[in-house]
Design a protein around this motif. Sequence first.
Motif, PDB file in Angstrom:
ATOM      1  N   LEU A 260      -3.389 -83.585 -42.592  1.00  0.00           N
ATOM      2  CA  LEU A 260      -2.206 -82.796 -42.222  1.00  0.00           C
ATOM      3  C   LEU A 260      -0.893 -83.369 -42.753  1.00  0.00           C
ATOM      4  N   GLY A 261      -0.916 -84.608 -43.254  1.00  0.00           N
ATOM      5  CA  GLY A 261       0.303 -85.215 -43.783  1.00  0.00           C
ATOM      6  C   GLY A 261       1.181 -85.859 -42.737  1.00  0.00           C
ATOM      7  N   GLN A 262       0.725 -85.927 -41.488  1.00  0.00           N
ATOM      8  CA  GLN A 262       1.509 -86.520 -40.400  1.00  0.00           C
ATOM      9  C   GLN A 262       0.940 -87.901 -40.065  1.00  0.00           C
ATOM     10  N   PRO A 263       1.654 -88.988 -40.366  1.00  0.00           N
ATOM     11  CA  PRO A 263       1.173 -90.306 -39.978  1.00  0.00           C
ATOM     12  C   PRO A 263       1.128 -90.445 -38.454  1.00  0.00           C
ATOM     13  N   LEU A 264       0.106 -91.131 -37.974  1.00  0.00           N
ATOM     14  CA  LEU A 264      -0.076 -91.371 -36.542  1.00  0.00           C
ATOM     15  C   LEU A 264      -0.323 -92.848 -36.324  1.00  0.00           C
ATOM     16  N   HIS A 265      -0.146 -93.288 -35.089  1.00  0.00           N
ATOM     17  CA  HIS A 265      -0.465 -94.682 -34.769  1.00  0.00           C
ATOM     18  C   HIS A 265      -1.061 -94.754 -33.364  1.00  0.00           C
ATOM     19  N   ALA A 266      -2.118 -95.539 -33.235  1.00  0.00           N
ATOM     20  CA  ALA A 266      -2.786 -95.717 -31.941  1.00  0.00           C
ATOM     21  C   ALA A 266      -2.508 -97.120 -31.426  1.00  0.00           C
ATOM     22  N   PHE A 267      -1.973 -97.221 -30.193  1.00  0.00           N
ATOM     23  CA  PHE A 267      -1.700 -98.503 -29.542  1.00  0.00           C
ATOM     24  C   PHE A 267      -2.770 -98.765 -28.475  1.00  0.00           C
ATOM     25  N   ASP A 268      -3.108-100.029 -28.319  1.00  0.00           N
ATOM     26  CA  ASP A 268      -3.906-100.432 -27.156  1.00  0.00           C
ATOM     27  C   ASP A 268      -2.963-100.404 -25.960  1.00  0.00           C
ATOM     28  N   CYS A 269      -3.103 -99.404 -25.112  1.00  0.00           N
ATOM     29  CA  CYS A 269      -2.128 -99.182 -24.045  1.00  0.00           C
ATOM     30  C   CYS A 269      -2.093-100.333 -23.050  1.00  0.00           C
ATOM     31  N   ASP A 270      -3.225-101.009 -22.861  1.00  0.00           N
ATOM     32  CA  ASP A 270      -3.274-102.113 -21.907  1.00  0.00           C
ATOM     33  C   ASP A 270      -2.486-103.319 -22.410  1.00  0.00           C
ATOM     34  N   ARG A 271      -2.165-103.362 -23.687  1.00  0.00           N
ATOM     35  CA  ARG A 271      -1.387-104.470 -24.251  1.00  0.00           C
ATOM     36  C   ARG A 271       0.100-104.141 -24.352  1.00  0.00           C
ATOM     37  N   LEU A 272       0.479-102.936 -23.910  1.00  0.00           N
ATOM     38  CA  LEU A 272       1.885-102.546 -23.892  1.00  0.00           C
ATOM     39  C   LEU A 272       2.487-102.927 -22.549  1.00  0.00           C
ATOM     40  N   ALA A 273       3.490-103.792 -22.559  1.00  0.00           N
ATOM     41  CA  ALA A 273       4.137-104.209 -21.303  1.00  0.00           C
ATOM     42  C   ALA A 273       4.750-102.996 -20.613  1.00  0.00           C
ATOM     43  N   GLY A 274       4.377-102.783 -19.378  1.00  0.00           N
ATOM     44  CA  GLY A 274       4.897-101.656 -18.613  1.00  0.00           C
ATOM     45  C   GLY A 274       4.331-100.322 -19.050  1.00  0.00           C
ATOM     46  N   GLN A 275       3.337-100.334 -19.950  1.00  0.00           N
ATOM     47  CA  GLN A 275       2.768 -99.099 -20.509  1.00  0.00           C
ATOM     48  C   GLN A 275       3.884 -98.125 -20.880  1.00  0.00           C
ATOM     49  N   ARG A 276       4.859 -98.700 -21.583  1.00  0.00           N
ATOM     50  CA  ARG A 276       6.081 -97.968 -21.887  1.00  0.00           C
ATOM     51  C   ARG A 276       6.409 -98.079 -23.372  1.00  0.00           C
ATOM     52  N   ILE A 277       6.981 -97.019 -23.928  1.00  0.00           N
ATOM     53  CA  ILE A 277       7.438 -97.012 -25.310  1.00  0.00           C
ATOM     54  C   ILE A 277       8.950 -96.820 -25.323  1.00  0.00           C
ATOM     55  N   VAL A 278       9.641 -97.715 -26.074  1.00  0.00           N
ATOM     56  CA  VAL A 278      11.081 -97.608 -26.267  1.00  0.00           C
ATOM     57  C   VAL A 278      11.342 -97.610 -27.779  1.00  0.00           C
ATOM     58  N   VAL A 279      12.010 -96.593 -28.268  1.00  0.00           N
ATOM     59  CA  VAL A 279      12.337 -96.503 -29.698  1.00  0.00           C
ATOM     60  C   VAL A 279      13.795 -96.905 -29.866  1.00  0.00           C
ATOM     61  N   ARG A 280      14.030 -98.007 -30.607  1.00  0.00           N
ATOM     62  CA  ARG A 280      15.397 -98.526 -30.748  1.00  0.00           C
ATOM     63  C   ARG A 280      15.560 -99.213 -32.096  1.00  0.00           C
ATOM     64  N   ARG A 281      16.806 -99.560 -32.411  1.00  0.00           N
ATOM     65  CA  ARG A 281      17.092-100.379 -33.598  1.00  0.00           C
ATOM     66  C   ARG A 281      16.717-101.826 -33.297  1.00  0.00           C
ATOM     67  N   THR A 328     -12.332-104.294 -27.819  1.00  0.00           N
ATOM     68  CA  THR A 328     -12.322-104.218 -26.353  1.00  0.00           C
ATOM     69  C   THR A 328     -11.391-103.128 -25.821  1.00  0.00           C
ATOM     70  N   THR A 329     -10.696-102.428 -26.720  1.00  0.00           N
ATOM     71  CA  THR A 329      -9.745-101.400 -26.287  1.00  0.00           C
ATOM     72  C   THR A 329     -10.467-100.244 -25.575  1.00  0.00           C
ATOM     73  N   THR A 330      -9.895 -99.798 -24.471  1.00  0.00           N
ATOM     74  CA  THR A 330     -10.434 -98.630 -23.765  1.00  0.00           C
ATOM     75  C   THR A 330      -9.376 -97.552 -23.545  1.00  0.00           C
ATOM     76  N   ASN A 331      -8.139 -97.976 -23.333  1.00  0.00           N
ATOM     77  CA  ASN A 331      -7.047 -97.022 -23.069  1.00  0.00           C
ATOM     78  C   ASN A 331      -6.083 -97.005 -24.258  1.00  0.00           C
ATOM     79  N   ILE A 332      -5.735 -95.808 -24.705  1.00  0.00           N
ATOM     80  CA  ILE A 332      -4.983 -95.660 -25.962  1.00  0.00           C
ATOM     81  C   ILE A 332      -3.736 -94.821 -25.735  1.00  0.00           C
ATOM     82  N   LEU A 333      -2.619 -95.284 -26.305  1.00  0.00           N
ATOM     83  CA  LEU A 333      -1.417 -94.463 -26.415  1.00  0.00           C
ATOM     84  C   LEU A 333      -1.350 -94.014 -27.872  1.00  0.00           C
ATOM     85  N   LEU A 334      -1.400 -92.716 -28.089  1.00  0.00           N
ATOM     86  CA  LEU A 334      -1.417 -92.145 -29.434  1.00  0.00           C
ATOM     87  C   LEU A 334      -0.026 -91.606 -29.769  1.00  0.00           C
ATOM     88  N   GLU A 335       0.527 -92.069 -30.889  1.00  0.00           N
ATOM     89  CA  GLU A 335       1.898 -91.729 -31.286  1.00  0.00           C
ATOM     90  C   GLU A 335       1.911 -90.736 -32.441  1.00  0.00           C
TER      91      GLU A 335
END
Length: 801
Positions: A260-281, A328-335
């Motif tokens: 489709l031409g759209q880049p995606l990224h998969a994060f191991d959600c359990d390794r994200l502090a606070g299971q939170r995404i912040v987009v910043r400079r 070992t990843t089980t939970n995923i945040l898909l971007e």
Amino acid sequence: MNVTYNWLKEFVDFDLTPDQLADLLTMLGLEVEGMEKLGEGMDDVVVAVVEEKRQHPNADKLSLCRVNSGTEVLDVVCGAQNFKQGDTVALAKIGATLPGDFKIKRSKIRGEESCGMLCSEKELGLSAESAGIMVLPAGLKLGTPIFAALGLKDTLLEIGLTPNRADCLSAVGIAREIAAKLGQKIRCPENAIKESDEPVDKNISVTVEDAEYCPRYAARYLSGCRIAPSPEWLVKRLNAIGVRSINNVVDVTNLVMMELGQPLHAFDCDRLAGQRIVVRRAGEGERFTTLDSQQRTLTGDDLVICDAERPVALAGVMGGENSEIADTTTNILLESAWFLPSAIRKTSKRLGLHTESSHRFERGVDIGGVIHALDRAASLIMELAGGQVAKGSLDVYLGRREPETIIFRPERANAMIGIDLPREEAIGILKRLECAVKELPEGALAVVPPSYRIDLEREIDLVEEIARLNGFDHIPATLPLARVVSDRPTRHQQLEKSVRDILVKHGMNEIINFSFTAPGAADKLLLPVDDSRRSTIRLANPLVDEQSVMRTTLLPGVLETVARNISFRSLDLKLFEMRRVYLPVPGEEMPHEPLYVVGALTGSRDGLGWSRANEAVDFYDAKGIIENLLNQLSIGGVKWVADAPEPFYHPGKSCSIVAGRERIGSVGELHPTVQDNFGLDKPVYCFELDFEKMLTLARQKRTISAPSRFPDSTRDIAMLAPVELPVEKIVECIHSVKAKEVEQVDIFDVYQGKGIPDGFKSIAVRIRYRSYERTLTDDETGRVHGKIVDSLLNKVKVSIR
């Protein structure tokens, strides 16, 4: 962009051969730069079954097998141990040629005849490594060529795209072009997501702090996934287009990007502090380790994806080690997101980190397709890795804008292209391109391009689309209308050509260097800190640091060329460059760009030869070329001043060139330190001339006098002069007498040594006398000669020997 013939057929129906498809795409502006027919020439590698496997009588690690290919039973010696009797295998028959030009022949191995070879994936070019031979699924028809039996026979198309066609950096994008040209409907991949009852915002959150760099960011949450190798169909699809398989989740993100031409990224959600995404400079100097295990130092212009504590990905370029998908990843945040192309381009270029993801974001992805690609990936991950998809998606869409409307005039398009396309056909082409078309009362069309066609901005872009889809081969050939005018070169151009011709006639070769140079070039030339040539114009976007500033002198480029030629054993060089330099002007946006001439001589004067003395060039070779050049340009009053040499010359072997009151250049032997700085191991003699000043001094017309028909006479003067007295002063003193009988003055001897007092030198001058009116008598010549001797004794204080 790599795509396969069979993959395109999944999205659009067509009956073209691969060669016909390549021609069609090329005529649409998507140039097919290469074609690779996968499995071609491999029809002698067929499906076979092992009917018997027994120990080789003469080797412990070899097996003797009887293999049935459907038409014959063959004895084959094999060293692999990963198969058994009854397995289906790939048999390369005698005469087959495997990748690497490896030909299969009948042979004897440890005394037993082998009539073929059982092949591994590596030997067939299907993988980089393999642990044994290729064991195939049972039930394949015996004797079928292996690539056809496995559905691997295909054609890989390598398509070269112009940067504006970001929509074609995907299989679906290329299929859209085919469908539009052939008038077919495109079949986009469908999503089949079964969402759980748990809402997505219960598990993850997204905050976008920089709406300029990231106007849209979407995410989904998947739980209970199992990371495993990808299924065979997915591995084959990625391998066919040159993408390495990693695991089922990462492979899905890569597949959707290529699809489709759209880049995606998969994060191991359990390794994200606070299971939170912040987009910043990024913070200035902030450090981050990317997936390639390289630590990157970021700047405030870089966009990062962070969790509640730290960066976890370099936006649009590459993910981080601290959040990658592991076994070992089980939970995923898909971007899935849209990032500002210029921001991603700067980051990628500054870090020297170019990825498939950055390649697409730099050119611009479809902001309207962010959610579709996210859902497509989520459905495939759920299918291949199991687990559940949380209900809904987080879609932070800031600064949403309505699509731009383009006013299009079909008759204007016909006039510009040179065709007579009916209005209905033009509207049909635009609709096949998925543009929304509305007819306006005045006859024009209001056209809204689809969101993925970010290159369609103006009416002229739509004119190009009409020309493309209607066919460039349908544009009639016509001769352009043009007037024949006389273009006379200016005086500047005439003199420029004359200088080049004169230097070439002296055996010099012209070179052309880049207008850019390294910031340290001034240091190599030993220029003082206050020298104006140290003030340079820096390029906003240099390719390399060695070419990051505009040159203020031609000399570094010429000397680098000399060094490069010497390293290739071209030892006898006479080179010149005649180009502009770029001198900043305080308070002005644009620099001053005068034309300069710089030459360099080194090595033998006349080259090797049995009748030549093989003498090396010296200062006077360079000086003689300049004297002849200035003489042919009728630039008079030239003086050679040795008291103000350039810092890059040898102090005792250089001088400035002055014509009238203007300093027009310099000539000399290169300073030993400068010579070392440029890696030169022998003397180099250089000259530098300011062409713009020469232009003002050169005479428009040269005065040529007929030679005298009367005989000449010569008189010599030998004198003692102080060592510090320039010989030029003696010549000037002789000419100052202003005797019209003096035709020529030559210095024919300069001597210091035995018989000459310390601090003095012996100079011998020969003066030629001639009249244009009559033959001179000895008395007449003697009177003029006596005046000259008196002038030398009184004015320059020499003593006659």
